[in-house]
Design an enzyme around this catalytic site. Structure first.
Site, mmCIF file in Angstrom:
data_model
loop_
_atom_site.group_PDB
_atom_site.id
_atom_site.type_symbol
_atom_site.label_atom_id
_atom_site.label_comp_id
_atom_site.label_asym_id
_atom_site.label_seq_id
_atom_site.Cartn_x
_atom_site.Cartn_y
_atom_site.Cartn_z
ATOM 1 C CE1 TYR A 123 -3.333 -2.756 -0.040
ATOM 2 C CE2 TYR A 123 -4.153 -1.456 2.126
ATOM 3 C CZ TYR A 123 -4.303 -3.084 1.087
ATOM 4 O OH TYR A 123 -5.545 -3.491 0.886
ATOM 5 C CE LYS A 172 1.521 -17.613 -0.212
ATOM 6 N NZ LYS A 172 1.126 -19.272 -0.593
ATOM 7 C CG ASP A 205 -2.409 -20.102 1.381
ATOM 8 O OD1 ASP A 205 -1.061 -18.960 1.851
ATOM 9 O OD2 ASP A 205 -2.209 -20.954 0.720
ATOM 10 C CG ASP A 229 -7.417 -3.807 3.411
ATOM 11 O OD1 ASP A 229 -8.559 -3.818 4.100
ATOM 12 O OD2 ASP A 229 -7.381 -2.949 2.633
#
Length: 336
Positions: A123, A172, A205, A229
């Site tokens: 972001y 991740k 995930d 988010d």
């Protein structure tokens, strides 16, 4: 006396913020509200979505209470929320999601706090096209050791201060070896300094799947900007939606409190908007400025009204005759 910058915002913002101010004033805490403008209403009034006067007020008060904003397209601002977070280095985005006795969802035992890094990651807005035809785009994610350390440190200190038992880092790093790998490495280093807090790590995930299957295994979750988010919306869905979720943006010397939902212009002015999220954000703000007893009274009053399900907005009870104003008044009255 506390002085706080009040940004009512756009769409349903003014109506829910009026009820939140009503509730906060009913606590008896002395607050001087310094009204400022941002978003579409500011653009229409001043020609800019983020006027200098608003920044001047926030510069002075260091605490802002904000309603939802409409991002004005084509003004140079990707998001006023992002601009405020970056301008005041509001690095920790804190979003608690807790089950309500009066709201039927799939689970009755959710109590999760998402602690999201708020200033970097994908972001930061470092985007460009790689070809003249604009058919190849590139977005850069920035992850620094310093920002990673302070957000993980914040999460562990939050857990300790609030009698939480576990911090889970979501990442991740199995694929993004450098950026996410750095974040995970730092999280492990910080965790070692908090032997009294259980530490867990989950690939993002898998974390989403586990959160839906068994949310009770999560307590405090710390993660990077975009993952936070996404996860905070997921946790909102577990407890009844964004209309119930408050948000705090915390920096070293400034803080901004808000509802995390949008401005919902389609129901603006119809006395339908649920003020719960922003009132709960107001409780977080009261706690931040040292008014913990008042904050607890607000939370208990909101829980009483929501769980009774009578003076609540239609999204919480389709058979209600109450609206935004009636719900705010009921919450204020419940503190007496």
């Amino acid at each position: 006396m506390h002085t706080i910058t009040l940004i009512k915002g756009d769409g349903i913002g003014p109506s829910i913020m009026d009820e939140a101010v009503k509730v906060i004033n009913a606590t008896g805490v002395k607050i001087e509200w310094e009204e400022a403008y941002a978003g579409l209403s500011a653009f229409e009034k001043f020609g800019t979505p983020l006027p200098d006067a608003t920044m001047t007020s926030f510069d002075k008060t260091r605490v802002a209470f904000k309603g939802p904003l409409t991002t004005v397209v084509g003004t140079g601002f990707r998001s006023i929320n992002v601009a405020l977070r970056q301008q005041y280095d509001l690095y920790a985005n804190v979003r608690p999601a807790k089950s309500w006795a009066g709201i039927k969802t799939r689970y009755d035992d959710v109590d999760i706090v998402i602690v999201r890094e708020n200033t970097e990651g994908l972001y930061v807005g470092l985007e460009h096209y790689l070809s003249p035809k604009k058919d190849i785009a590139e977005s850069l994610a920035v992850v620094t050791r310093s920002a990673s350390e302070r957000i993980v440190e914040y999460a562990f200190q939050y857990a300790r201060d609030n009698n939480r038992q576990k911090v889970t880092v979501c990442h991740k790093a199995n694929i993004l070896k450098f950026s996410q790998g750095l974040f995970l490495d730092v999280a492990r280093e910080v965790a070692a300094r908090y032997p009294d807090i259980n530490f867990d790590e989950k690939i993002i995930d898998a974390a989403c799947m586990h959160m839906v299957m068994n949310p009770k295994q999560f307590d405090v979750v710390v993660t990077t900007n975009m993952f936070g988010d996404i996860l905070s919306d997921l946790t909102a869905g577990l407890v009844g939606g964004l209309g119930l979720i408050p948000g705090a943006n915390i920096g070293a010397d400034a803080a901004l409190f808000e509802a995390v939902h949008g401005s919902a212009p389609d129901i603006a002015g119809k006395n339908l908007a649920n003020p719960t999220a922003v009132i709960m954000a107001g409780a977080m703000m009261l706690s931040h400025i040292g008014e913990t007893e008042a904050a607890e009274r607000v939370v208990k009053a909101v829980e009483k009204v929501v769980n009774e399900g009578i003076y609540v907005t239609p999204d919480l009870n389709p058979n209600t005759k109450a609206g935004t104003v009636e719900m705010g008044s009921a919450i204020a009255a419940a503190m007496e």
